[in-house]
Design an enzyme around this catalytic site. Structure first.
Site, PDB file in Angstrom:
ATOM      1  N   ILE A 113       5.927 -18.229   5.561  1.00  0.00           N
ATOM      2  CA  ILE A 113       4.500 -18.652   4.977  1.00  0.00           C
ATOM      3  C   ILE A 113       3.909 -19.885   5.041  1.00  0.00           C
ATOM      4  CG2 ILE A 113       3.334 -18.962   2.604  1.00  0.00           C
ATOM      5  CD1 ILE A 113       4.197 -16.076   3.452  1.00  0.00           C
TER       6      ILE A 113
ATOM      7  N   GLY B 115       8.160 -16.170  -5.316  1.00  0.00           N
ATOM      8  CA  GLY B 115       9.316 -16.047  -5.207  1.00  0.00           C
ATOM      9  C   GLY B 115       9.953 -16.977  -6.565  1.00  0.00           C
TER      10      GLY B 115
ATOM     11  N   SER C 116       3.176 -13.329  -5.772  1.00  0.00           N
ATOM     12  CA  SER C 116       4.016 -12.491  -4.484  1.00  0.00           C
ATOM     13  C   SER C 116       2.720 -11.708  -3.660  1.00  0.00           C
ATOM     14  CB  SER C 116       4.957 -11.769  -5.076  1.00  0.00           C
ATOM     15  OG  SER C 116       4.588 -10.585  -5.715  1.00  0.00           O
ATOM     16  N   CYS C 117       3.256 -11.510  -2.348  1.00  0.00           N
ATOM     17  CA  CYS C 117       2.498 -10.631  -1.699  1.00  0.00           C
ATOM     18  C   CYS C 117       2.022  -9.273  -2.341  1.00  0.00           C
ATOM     19  CB  CYS C 117       3.392 -10.302  -0.341  1.00  0.00           C
ATOM     20  SG  CYS C 117       5.093  -9.657  -0.555  1.00  0.00           S
ATOM     21  N   ASN C 118       3.060  -8.684  -2.987  1.00  0.00           N
ATOM     22  CA  ASN C 118       2.544  -7.148  -3.640  1.00  0.00           C
ATOM     23  C   ASN C 118       1.737  -7.682  -4.931  1.00  0.00           C
ATOM     24  OD1 ASN C 118       4.084  -5.285  -2.313  1.00  0.00           O
ATOM     25  ND2 ASN C 118       5.782  -6.207  -2.825  1.00  0.00           N
TER      26      ASN C 118
ATOM     27  N   HIS D  30       7.447  -6.203 -10.275  1.00  0.00           N
ATOM     28  CA  HIS D  30       6.074  -6.281  -9.932  1.00  0.00           C
ATOM     29  C   HIS D  30       4.952  -6.226 -11.103  1.00  0.00           C
ATOM     30  CE1 HIS D  30       8.521  -4.715  -6.750  1.00  0.00           C
ATOM     31  NE2 HIS D  30       7.867  -5.648  -5.922  1.00  0.00           N
ATOM     32  N   GLY D  31       5.455  -5.181 -12.057  1.00  0.00           N
ATOM     33  CA  GLY D  31       4.304  -5.046 -13.183  1.00  0.00           C
ATOM     34  C   GLY D  31       4.194  -6.187 -13.980  1.00  0.00           C
TER      35      GLY D  31
END
Length: 354
Positions: free
Chosen positions: A12, A108, A137-139, A192-193
């Site tokens: 990154i 992260g 994060s990316c997601n 992620h949620g």
């Protein structure tokens, strides 16, 4: 001109540094590295001032000159973007506070590392003038970009997402799986949620995660129950209007992440980077109030423009999300250089010096 320090020059960090370099209102104050490895050599070759995170002696022995220590970098920076490995950023937080320098952390880290979790499309204004922000994060970035216009236009009753995640980045030789498909985690929801809920606290979302043996991109299977019943064509037009969402035309014949990365490399993107969510246009389907689609997320790149916008927000250079996003996109080439959904080519010369 904003002087932006980059603490870390890995996957990154090197991309953020190159993105800062092409912004009209920013310059790279320098980059900090722990060791004089190949990434430090590349930073030096690119003309970035090197700062030592853990002592200058190893750099001297490798004949790599340093401009000072990480403390010097923080002191000379208006904003620091911390792109160190997960957990290291939290340990660095006291350094930034000690120097009274605004800092941006990566996804992260735990959410409590910063004043606000950040996504430019969804909650830019919450980071304006903050001391610290965490670019999610990316997601989470990819899901936030998708959900923001849907919430604004139709309302979202519930989101259900299955994330099929790459096992490792190309340079992560110690990660996997090599020959397996893993529920990761087995428990529901995946992290992620809850991370998306740091952007949209009132969102009802369930996520399930998997890891597969590829280094290409993440792929999301998305189902969103809307509060209204738009036509498929209406949703397609809405998403196509978002600069950081790329609708892959069926005519391109791109049926997976491998071809997608091949396409972006051939299109001249630096490192083959895909800053945008990549949504298969023919997958967009609305049945009643339920929207379905597939999207791919380039885990090495999609957070890069978000970091640039976060710099502007923390520095109060602009209070307008729209203005910052437009400036970032124009300088970096986001939303351009690929074939648009209507089939018309939109190519520009790459600004990045890769």
């Amino acid at each position: 001109m904003l002087h932006v320090g980059i603490n870390g020059f890995g996957t990154i960090g090197k991309r953020v540094a190159d993105a800062v370099r092409v912004q009209p209102d920013m310059t790279v104050a320098g980059v900090a590295k722990r060791s004089p490895n190949f990434e430090a050599t590349i930073a030096d070759d690119r003309g970035y001032d090197l700062y030592a995170a853990d002592g200058r002696e190893p750099f001297d022995e490798a004949d790599l000159g340093t401009a000072g220590t990480v403390h010097d970098l923080i002191e000379t920076s208006d904003v620091v973007v911390d792109t160190t490995p997960s957990g290291v950023g939290a340990a660095n937080a006291s350094l930034y506070a000690e120097h009274d320098t605004p800092a941006i952390f990566q996804g992260g880290e735990d959410a409590d590392v910063a004043d606000v979790s950040f996504n430019a499309r969804a909650n830019y204004e919450k980071a304006v003038g903050a001391d610290t922000a965490r670019v999610v994060s990316c997601n989470t970035t990819g899901l936030s970009r998708l959900l923001a216009p849907l919430r604004e236009s139709y309302g979202v009753e519930k989101s259900r997402v299955t994330l099929v995640r790459r096992g490792a980045d190309p340079g992560q030789t110690g990660r996997g799986p090599i020959n397996d498909t893993l529920p990761d985690p087995v428990e529901i929801p995946s992290h992620h949620g809850p991370d998306v809920q740091t952007i949209f606290p009132d969102l009802d979302i369930d996520t399930m995660g998997m890891k597969v043996p590829t280094t290409q991109m993440h792929t999301h299977s998305v189902n969103v129950t809307l509060e209204s019943e738009p036509a498929t064509e209406e949703v397609t037009a809405l998403l196509a209007d978002e600069s950081r969402l790329f609708l892959i035309p069926e005519t391109l014949g791109i049926d997976g992440a491998g071809k997608l990365k091949e396409y972006t490399r051939d299109a001249g993107r630096p490192r083959g980077d895909v800053w945008e969510n990549c949504i298969w246009a023919e997958s967009i389907t609305v049945e009643g109030r339920d929207l379905y689609l597939f999207q791919a997320i380039h885990q090495e790149a999609d957070v890069v423009p978000e970091n640039i916008d976060a710099v502007r927000a923390l520095s109060e250079r602009t209070a307008s999300a729209e203005k910052s996003i437009r400036r970032t996109d124009e300088a970096l080439g986001v939303g351009r250089g690929l074939v648009e959904h209507d089939g018309s080519p939109q190519r520009v010369d790459s600004h990045a010096d890769d």
